[in-house]
Design a protein around this motif. Structure first.
Motif, mmCIF file in Angstrom:
data_model
loop_
_atom_site.group_PDB
_atom_site.id
_atom_site.type_symbol
_atom_site.label_atom_id
_atom_site.label_comp_id
_atom_site.label_asym_id
_atom_site.label_seq_id
_atom_site.Cartn_x
_atom_site.Cartn_y
_atom_site.Cartn_z
ATOM 1 N N MET A 43 0.805 -1.204 0.000
ATOM 2 C CA MET A 43 0.000 0.000 0.000
ATOM 3 C C MET A 43 0.844 1.262 0.000
ATOM 4 O O MET A 43 0.484 2.264 -0.629
ATOM 5 N N GLU A 44 1.993 1.248 0.689
ATOM 6 C CA GLU A 44 2.821 2.462 0.723
ATOM 7 C C GLU A 44 3.344 2.822 -0.668
ATOM 8 O O GLU A 44 3.495 4.001 -0.994
ATOM 9 N N ILE A 45 3.589 1.806 -1.500
ATOM 10 C CA ILE A 45 4.026 2.062 -2.871
ATOM 11 C C ILE A 45 2.856 2.581 -3.703
ATOM 12 O O ILE A 45 2.995 3.495 -4.518
ATOM 13 N N VAL A 46 1.678 1.983 -3.492
ATOM 14 C CA VAL A 46 0.473 2.461 -4.181
ATOM 15 C C VAL A 46 0.224 3.930 -3.856
ATOM 16 O O VAL A 46 -0.114 4.729 -4.733
ATOM 17 N N GLU A 47 0.413 4.298 -2.580
ATOM 18 C CA GLU A 47 0.245 5.700 -2.175
ATOM 19 C C GLU A 47 1.252 6.591 -2.886
ATOM 20 O O GLU A 47 0.926 7.702 -3.314
ATOM 21 N N GLN A 48 2.486 6.105 -3.042
ATOM 22 C CA GLN A 48 3.502 6.891 -3.754
ATOM 23 C C GLN A 48 3.141 7.068 -5.215
ATOM 24 O O GLN A 48 3.334 8.150 -5.782
ATOM 25 N N ILE A 49 2.624 5.999 -5.835
ATOM 26 C CA ILE A 49 2.187 6.111 -7.227
ATOM 27 C C ILE A 49 1.079 7.152 -7.336
ATOM 28 O O ILE A 49 1.097 8.028 -8.207
#
Length: 202
Positions: A179-185
């Motif tokens: 999820m933290e990567i999804v948030e960055q995207i």
């Protein structure tokens, strides 16, 4: 999978979409025409925690075997190869982009590799492949170590170009299991478009 954000891109053939999902690319709930993955050159082993491992576990697709039976080889010119047609219902073909780690901190070289991907997809369209949907992770940000914040602006630029230049493509899905990567995207897209982070286009 959970939809995090979606944006529409105006093209000469109508509006097309970029979607951001939280989930597992190897366990998608819908099928896509092309799955794009990245790897070290000749690095097809199922390293724990990688998409290559997940494809083997969840889809019974061994990337080394896909490489050995590939139908198109663009490694010399476009740093990519294309699998044979797949029996899995989730993906028709896999495109593997190799060597992105060589561009670790150079956005111009990253753009060059993504331009190679765009060229490969254009060639596939001309060869008669039906490419309406494309799914991909944040290419090169796993074991290859490319910084997420460096990749996102270039990736968004090239995704937009794909939708505008490859006539048949309708939707590009960016999917990540963290999820933290999804948030960055999501944040990167909003910065790229100067949009509010709470805007969801449906």
């Amino acid at each position: 999978m959970a939809l995090k954000n979606m944006l529409s891109i105006e093209t000469t053939t109508g509006y097309k979409n970029i979607e951001i999902h939280h989930g597992d690319l190897s366990a998608m709930e819908f099928s896509v025409d092309i799955l794009v993955i990245s790897a070290f050159r000749h690095g097809y082993n199922p390293t724990p925690g990688t998409l290559i491992e997940a494809l083997e576990k969840n889809c019974q697709l061994k990337v080394l075997e896909l490489f050995q039976s590939k139908q198109l080889d663009f490694r010399e010119t476009l740093n990519s190869w294309v699998s044979a047609d797949l029996p899995s219902g989730k993906f028709k073909n896999i495109v593997c982009l190799e060597g992105m780690f060589e561009s670790l901190n150079d956005s111009d070289r990253i753009e060059h590799y993504l331009s190679d991907l765009l060229a490969v997809l254009s060639v596939l369209q001309h060869k008669g492949f039906s490419i309406k949907t494309i799914a991909l992770p944040l290419l090169g940000t796993g074991q290859q170590g490319i910084a997420v914040e460096l990749l996102i602006p270039v990736l968004m630029k090239k995704a937009k170009e794909m939708l505008q230049t490859i006539q048949e493509v309708q939707t590009i899905y960016f999917v990540h299991h963290r999820m933290e990567i999804v948030e960055q995207i999501d944040q990167g897209i909003n910065q790229f478009l100067s949009r509010s982070s709470d805007l969801l286009e449906l």
